[in-house]
Design a protein around this motif. Structure first.
Motif, PDB file in Angstrom:
ATOM      1  N   SER A 151      -2.900  -6.481   7.670  1.00  0.00           N
ATOM      2  CA  SER A 151      -1.678  -7.285   7.505  1.00  0.00           C
ATOM      3  C   SER A 151      -1.419  -7.689   6.065  1.00  0.00           C
ATOM      4  N   LEU A 152      -2.444  -8.173   5.377  1.00  0.00           N
ATOM      5  CA  LEU A 152      -2.248  -8.600   3.987  1.00  0.00           C
ATOM      6  C   LEU A 152      -1.832  -7.436   3.099  1.00  0.00           C
ATOM      7  N   LEU A 153      -2.413  -6.271   3.335  1.00  0.00           N
ATOM      8  CA  LEU A 153      -2.049  -5.098   2.541  1.00  0.00           C
ATOM      9  C   LEU A 153      -0.599  -4.686   2.792  1.00  0.00           C
ATOM     10  N   ILE A 154      -0.173  -4.764   4.028  1.00  0.00           N
ATOM     11  CA  ILE A 154       1.207  -4.419   4.373  1.00  0.00           C
ATOM     12  C   ILE A 154       2.170  -5.413   3.742  1.00  0.00           C
ATOM     13  N   LEU A 155       1.872  -6.692   3.851  1.00  0.00           N
ATOM     14  CA  LEU A 155       2.753  -7.709   3.282  1.00  0.00           C
ATOM     15  C   LEU A 155       2.854  -7.547   1.761  1.00  0.00           C
ATOM     16  N   GLU A 156       1.732  -7.283   1.117  1.00  0.00           N
ATOM     17  CA  GLU A 156       1.751  -7.082  -0.335  1.00  0.00           C
ATOM     18  C   GLU A 156       2.532  -5.821  -0.695  1.00  0.00           C
ATOM     19  N   ALA A 157       2.391  -4.768   0.099  1.00  0.00           N
ATOM     20  CA  ALA A 157       3.118  -3.522  -0.172  1.00  0.00           C
ATOM     21  C   ALA A 157       4.627  -3.721  -0.039  1.00  0.00           C
ATOM     22  N   LEU A 158       5.039  -4.614   0.858  1.00  0.00           N
ATOM     23  CA  LEU A 158       6.466  -4.860   1.070  1.00  0.00           C
ATOM     24  C   LEU A 158       7.042  -5.903   0.118  1.00  0.00           C
ATOM     25  N   ALA A 159       6.195  -6.543  -0.687  1.00  0.00           N
ATOM     26  CA  ALA A 159       6.670  -7.593  -1.595  1.00  0.00           C
ATOM     27  C   ALA A 159       7.761  -7.103  -2.549  1.00  0.00           C
ATOM     28  N   PRO A 160       7.629  -5.911  -3.143  1.00  0.00           N
ATOM     29  CA  PRO A 160       8.684  -5.456  -4.065  1.00  0.00           C
ATOM     30  C   PRO A 160      10.007  -5.121  -3.370  1.00  0.00           C
ATOM     31  N   GLY A 161       9.941  -4.774  -2.086  1.00  0.00           N
ATOM     32  CA  GLY A 161      11.177  -4.435  -1.384  1.00  0.00           C
ATOM     33  C   GLY A 161      10.937  -3.595  -0.149  1.00  0.00           C
ATOM     34  N   THR A 162      12.001  -3.122   0.416  1.00  0.00           N
ATOM     35  CA  THR A 162      12.009  -2.358   1.655  1.00  0.00           C
ATOM     36  C   THR A 162      11.301  -1.014   1.490  1.00  0.00           C
ATOM     37  N   LEU A 163      10.517  -0.651   2.507  1.00  0.00           N
ATOM     38  CA  LEU A 163       9.836   0.645   2.511  1.00  0.00           C
ATOM     39  C   LEU A 163       9.962   1.289   3.881  1.00  0.00           C
ATOM     40  N   ARG A 164       9.911   2.609   3.881  1.00  0.00           N
ATOM     41  CA  ARG A 164       9.850   3.366   5.123  1.00  0.00           C
ATOM     42  C   ARG A 164       8.390   3.542   5.523  1.00  0.00           C
ATOM     43  N   PHE A 165       8.175   3.982   6.755  1.00  0.00           N
ATOM     44  CA  PHE A 165       6.829   4.099   7.317  1.00  0.00           C
ATOM     45  C   PHE A 165       5.919   4.956   6.441  1.00  0.00           C
ATOM     46  N   ASN A 166       6.366   6.164   6.084  1.00  0.00           N
ATOM     47  CA  ASN A 166       5.516   7.062   5.299  1.00  0.00           C
ATOM     48  C   ASN A 166       5.235   6.510   3.903  1.00  0.00           C
ATOM     49  N   ALA A 167       6.185   5.792   3.326  1.00  0.00           N
ATOM     50  CA  ALA A 167       5.952   5.167   2.025  1.00  0.00           C
ATOM     51  C   ALA A 167       4.883   4.073   2.152  1.00  0.00           C
ATOM     52  N   LEU A 168       4.920   3.330   3.238  1.00  0.00           N
ATOM     53  CA  LEU A 168       3.873   2.326   3.493  1.00  0.00           C
ATOM     54  C   LEU A 168       2.516   3.004   3.651  1.00  0.00           C
ATOM     55  N   THR A 206      14.256  -2.008  10.751  1.00  0.00           N
ATOM     56  CA  THR A 206      15.633  -1.562  10.916  1.00  0.00           C
ATOM     57  C   THR A 206      15.619  -0.071  11.219  1.00  0.00           C
ATOM     58  N   LEU A 207      16.202   0.291  12.349  1.00  0.00           N
ATOM     59  CA  LEU A 207      16.298   1.690  12.777  1.00  0.00           C
ATOM     60  C   LEU A 207      17.721   2.166  12.516  1.00  0.00           C
ATOM     61  N   TYR A 208      17.841   3.234  11.755  1.00  0.00           N
ATOM     62  CA  TYR A 208      19.141   3.829  11.470  1.00  0.00           C
ATOM     63  C   TYR A 208      19.325   5.041  12.367  1.00  0.00           C
ATOM     64  N   PRO A 209      20.417   5.065  13.129  1.00  0.00           N
ATOM     65  CA  PRO A 209      20.642   6.173  14.078  1.00  0.00           C
ATOM     66  C   PRO A 209      21.099   7.443  13.374  1.00  0.00           C
ATOM     67  N   VAL A 230      13.632   4.660   9.680  1.00  0.00           N
ATOM     68  CA  VAL A 230      13.176   3.304   9.978  1.00  0.00           C
ATOM     69  C   VAL A 230      12.696   2.677   8.679  1.00  0.00           C
ATOM     70  N   GLU A 231      13.156   1.452   8.427  1.00  0.00           N
ATOM     71  CA  GLU A 231      12.756   0.730   7.223  1.00  0.00           C
ATOM     72  C   GLU A 231      12.173  -0.622   7.599  1.00  0.00           C
ATOM     73  N   TYR A 232      11.233  -1.072   6.782  1.00  0.00           N
ATOM     74  CA  TYR A 232      10.569  -2.362   6.985  1.00  0.00           C
ATOM     75  C   TYR A 232      10.785  -3.225   5.756  1.00  0.00           C
ATOM     76  N   THR A 233      11.041  -4.498   5.989  1.00  0.00           N
ATOM     77  CA  THR A 233      11.243  -5.430   4.890  1.00  0.00           C
ATOM     78  C   THR A 233      10.717  -6.805   5.282  1.00  0.00           C
ATOM     79  N   LEU A 234      10.354  -7.576   4.294  1.00  0.00           N
ATOM     80  CA  LEU A 234       9.872  -8.932   4.553  1.00  0.00           C
ATOM     81  C   LEU A 234      11.032  -9.831   4.965  1.00  0.00           C
ATOM     82  N   THR A 235      10.765 -10.731   5.885  1.00  0.00           N
ATOM     83  CA  THR A 235      11.719 -11.764   6.259  1.00  0.00           C
ATOM     84  C   THR A 235      11.519 -12.954   5.310  1.00  0.00           C
TER      85      THR A 235
END
Length: 127
Positions: A30-47, A75-78, A84-89
């Motif tokens: 979890s901490l690694l994921i949160l830190e990876a998302l700190a700069p901005g939105t990422l897709r699954f493979n980028a994570l 966020t899932l884009y059809p 699919v993109e992930y971002t911090l709330t």
């Protein structure tokens, strides 16, 4: 049970809300994921690339848990193929500073902890 500022009462499933939160954010990924998302939105493979040695299954499971707890949004884009993109709330962003303080503390004290473990192990081997 606790009462929110708007008067809404919340019943906790676990008797200790601190343990409930620490169990989630204190896991290996979890901490690694949160830190990876700190700069901005990422897709699954980028994570996956950012974190390195996490399996797809573990990354997927941890992302779902972080989303469930409100730390990230998915966020899932059809599109074809789906994107699919992930971002911090805002909640996830609010955790970055305490998380970084914890990481800095761990980094500063890691040598002392390793030395204490070695002393303990030496005592165990003597008995």
């Amino acid at each position: 049970m606790t009462t929110m500022s708007d008067g809404e009462e919340i019943v906790f499933e676990q008797p200790c809300p601190i343990r409930d939160v620490l169990d989630r954010i204190g896991d290996q990924w979890s901490l690694l994921i949160l830190e990876a998302l700190a700069p901005g939105t990422l897709r699954f493979n980028a994570l996956m690339r950012e974190i390195g040695d996490v399996s797809k299954q573990m990354l997927s499971r941890t992302l779902k848990q972080l989303e469930q707890d409100g730390f990230i949004t998915r966020t899932l884009y059809p599109e074809v193929p789906p994107r699919v993109e992930y971002t911090l709330t805002p909640l996830g962003r609010s955790f970055l500073e305490p998380m970084r303080q914890l990481v800095a503390w761990a980094d500063a004290h890691h040598g002392a902890i390793v030395a204490a473990r070695a002393r303990y192990q030496a005592r165990q081997e003597q008995t």
